[in-house]
Design a protein around this motif. Structure first.
Motif, PDB file in Angstrom:
ATOM      1  N   THR A  98       0.726  -1.202   0.075  1.00  0.00           N
ATOM      2  CA  THR A  98       0.031   0.078  -0.056  1.00  0.00           C
ATOM      3  C   THR A  98       0.853   1.209   0.084  1.00  0.00           C
ATOM      4  O   THR A  98       0.454   2.286  -0.683  1.00  0.00           O
ATOM      5  CB  THR A  98      -0.956   0.007   1.041  1.00  0.00           C
ATOM      6  N   GLY A 138      -7.786  -7.355   0.535  1.00  0.00           N
ATOM      7  CA  GLY A 138      -7.961  -6.294   1.751  1.00  0.00           C
ATOM      8  C   GLY A 138      -8.191  -7.367   2.958  1.00  0.00           C
ATOM      9  O   GLY A 138      -8.411  -8.523   3.300  1.00  0.00           O
ATOM     10  N   GLY A 155      -6.692  -2.239   5.342  1.00  0.00           N
ATOM     11  CA  GLY A 155      -5.886  -2.191   4.295  1.00  0.00           C
ATOM     12  C   GLY A 155      -6.653  -2.904   3.009  1.00  0.00           C
ATOM     13  O   GLY A 155      -7.098  -3.912   2.849  1.00  0.00           O
ATOM     14  N   PRO A 191      -3.702  -2.031  -3.654  1.00  0.00           N
ATOM     15  CA  PRO A 191      -3.955  -0.764  -4.570  1.00  0.00           C
ATOM     16  C   PRO A 191      -4.709  -1.228  -5.958  1.00  0.00           C
ATOM     17  O   PRO A 191      -5.582  -0.382  -6.324  1.00  0.00           O
ATOM     18  CB  PRO A 191      -2.401  -0.551  -5.057  1.00  0.00           C
ATOM     19  N   GLN A 245      -8.681  -1.053  -5.135  1.00  0.00           N
ATOM     20  CA  GLN A 245      -9.446   0.371  -4.553  1.00  0.00           C
ATOM     21  C   GLN A 245     -10.298   0.798  -5.512  1.00  0.00           C
ATOM     22  O   GLN A 245     -10.351   0.855  -6.843  1.00  0.00           O
ATOM     23  CB  GLN A 245      -8.255   1.266  -4.287  1.00  0.00           C
TER      24      GLN A 245
END
Length: 163
Positions: free
Chosen positions: A27, A60, A80, A83, A86
């Motif tokens: 991240t 995540g 978290g 990437p 997201q």
């Protein structure tokens, strides 16, 4: 027409500890803790943690714990999202799954800390509070001088009632 693979939310297993540690590193934003800590969370605190995966890949996670000194509260420690995952609403879905874990299910208060510059987390927890008809109280928690140089302060968020 093929269906998009579904995301599975589940309690973590011991084997997820290293994958969570690697995701945190990827991240570039979250505080990277030792892999040992993530292993402990996935074993000893699995009842207040959730992982999200798709086709066997970790997308995540959320980690948390019950607070012995405030038994009505559950503390969400770290969330978290990979990437490349997201922007899919995964954060909100992870928090919802977290609140339904066996260790958090009866909590009336959700607590967390957020750095002042983390607008995404503030937005996420504001949305969760609105969804539950809850109020947010923000107070000082850890000042910058509690951390090594270069780390922002952490404000305490108390969201209640969540039930």
């Amino acid at each position: 027409m093929s269906e998009e693979p579904s995301i599975v939310f589940r309690p973590p297993e011991r084997e997820d500890g290293a994958a969570i540690h690697q995701l945190v590193q990827r991240t570039g934003i979250l505080d990277v803790n030792s892999c040992y800590l993530y292993l402990l969370l996935c074993t000893e605190f699995a009842d207040t943690c959730v992982v999200a995966e798709e086709d066997g890949a970790l997308l995540g996670f959320v980690t948390g714990l019950r607070l012995p000194q405030r038994p009505d509260s559950v503390f969400l420690w770290q969330i978290g999202i990979a990437p490349d995952a997201q922007g899919r609403g995964l954060g909100k879905r992870l928090v919802r799954a977290f609140l339904e874990t066996s260790g958090a299910r009866d909590a009336r208060v959700l607590e967390t800390t957020i750095s002042p510059s983390n607008a995404a987390s503030r937005g996420l927890f504001t949305a969760i509070a609105r969804e539950h008809g809850a109020e947010i109280q923000v107070s000082e928690y850890f000042r910058e001088d509690h951390f090594p140089p270069g780390h922002e302060s952490e404000e305490h968020y108390r969201i209640a009632p969540i039930r």
